[in-house]
Design a protein around this motif. Sequence first.
Motif, PDB file in Angstrom:
ATOM      1  N   GLY A 125      -7.142  -6.758   7.484  1.00  0.00           N
ATOM      2  CA  GLY A 125      -6.064  -5.845   8.343  1.00  0.00           C
ATOM      3  C   GLY A 125      -4.953  -5.440   7.719  1.00  0.00           C
ATOM      4  O   GLY A 125      -4.224  -4.824   8.539  1.00  0.00           O
ATOM      5  N   ALA A 126      -4.681  -5.784   6.458  1.00  0.00           N
ATOM      6  CA  ALA A 126      -3.507  -5.082   5.807  1.00  0.00           C
ATOM      7  C   ALA A 126      -3.520  -3.753   5.246  1.00  0.00           C
ATOM      8  O   ALA A 126      -4.730  -3.323   4.842  1.00  0.00           O
ATOM      9  CB  ALA A 126      -3.181  -6.137   4.433  1.00  0.00           C
ATOM     10  N   VAL A 127      -2.582  -2.878   5.470  1.00  0.00           N
ATOM     11  CA  VAL A 127      -2.690  -1.863   4.662  1.00  0.00           C
ATOM     12  C   VAL A 127      -2.117  -2.242   3.295  1.00  0.00           C
ATOM     13  O   VAL A 127      -1.259  -2.741   2.998  1.00  0.00           O
ATOM     14  CB  VAL A 127      -1.315  -0.899   5.266  1.00  0.00           C
ATOM     15  CG1 VAL A 127      -1.385   0.535   4.450  1.00  0.00           C
ATOM     16  CG2 VAL A 127      -1.801  -0.575   6.992  1.00  0.00           C
ATOM     17  N   VAL A 128      -2.800  -1.619   2.412  1.00  0.00           N
ATOM     18  CA  VAL A 128      -2.672  -1.658   0.900  1.00  0.00           C
ATOM     19  C   VAL A 128      -2.388  -0.322   0.078  1.00  0.00           C
ATOM     20  O   VAL A 128      -2.964   0.552   0.294  1.00  0.00           O
ATOM     21  CB  VAL A 128      -4.063  -2.249   0.202  1.00  0.00           C
ATOM     22  CG1 VAL A 128      -3.388  -2.686  -1.363  1.00  0.00           C
ATOM     23  CG2 VAL A 128      -4.564  -3.547   0.995  1.00  0.00           C
ATOM     24  N   GLU A 129      -1.259  -0.278  -0.411  1.00  0.00           N
ATOM     25  CA  GLU A 129      -0.686   0.889  -1.037  1.00  0.00           C
ATOM     26  C   GLU A 129      -0.717   0.210  -2.661  1.00  0.00           C
ATOM     27  O   GLU A 129      -0.238  -0.531  -3.059  1.00  0.00           O
ATOM     28  CB  GLU A 129       0.771   1.221  -0.720  1.00  0.00           C
ATOM     29  CG  GLU A 129       0.936   1.678   0.571  1.00  0.00           C
ATOM     30  CD  GLU A 129       0.295   2.823   0.874  1.00  0.00           C
ATOM     31  OE1 GLU A 129       0.015   3.877  -0.207  1.00  0.00           O
ATOM     32  OE2 GLU A 129       0.215   3.473   1.744  1.00  0.00           O
ATOM     33  N   VAL A 130      -1.498   1.005  -3.576  1.00  0.00           N
ATOM     34  CA  VAL A 130      -1.547   0.865  -4.954  1.00  0.00           C
ATOM     35  C   VAL A 130      -0.914   1.739  -5.613  1.00  0.00           C
ATOM     36  O   VAL A 130      -1.182   3.126  -5.500  1.00  0.00           O
ATOM     37  CB  VAL A 130      -3.301   0.809  -5.342  1.00  0.00           C
ATOM     38  CG1 VAL A 130      -3.379   0.755  -6.959  1.00  0.00           C
ATOM     39  CG2 VAL A 130      -3.782  -0.258  -4.540  1.00  0.00           C
TER      40      VAL A 130
END
Length: 262
Positions: free
Chosen positions: A248-253
């Motif tokens: 459920g996390a938004v992940v920014e790489v």
Amino acid sequence: MTRSARARREAIYDLAVTTGLASVENLSARFGVTASTIRRDLAVLKDDGRLARTYGGAMPVEAHPEASLRQRVGLAYEQKQAIARWAAQEIQRGENILLDGGSTVAALAHQLKTVADLDVSTVGLNTIHELAGATGVRVRCLGGLLREASQTFVGPLTEAALERMTFDRVFLGADAVTAEDGICEADAIQTRLKELMARRAERVYLLADSSKLGQRPFHAWVRLPGPWTLVTDDGASAVEVEKFRNAGAVVEVVATSPRPPS
């Protein structure tokens, strides 16, 4: 005992020392043996006095040492700088933000020195040092008991101050983080504080370089209230990134650029 069994048990011990907790299921998949074989390996290591059994796995008998802030500053330098630059671009003029302690959050604070019209509250002594003298930034120190290893303020006085404030964004650091259990820290006083910090902000960001993903060096945890954003670097494995997104996390790489010449 065969040589392969001996080597496997040494490898299990090395993993437990590195990550702080080895799951039976993960170890079974990693070494291509049954879960019952892994349990026998753990029992042998326990009988040898090298590991202590925990629910689902094991941990080293000796406590995993907590690195000091000074020791962490130079680690993953390029990754932390890239994460900090991305996070700084999220912050809007006139916002009221909350900053944790830690080296990655301090790198973010360094990026904010030239921002105009910004309110920053922080529990991090290094963050205060970074923003001291920044003319456009109003800095509030959330005092309390100074924790030596992390150079952050913790305890009831810090928590009481937070209970009386809200923020547009909070940027948290972490010793480690997993998709299953959340943020991992050396003691519960830190996780309690981070949980409260996350509850007081409209938007929650966790700044964690890829070396911290999926690691379990300690046994104090906090689950972040959703939704929240994990900001990490391009060294993160696709498998780990997908775990966080599935949780459920938004992940920014963010892409890591070479360190500028000194």
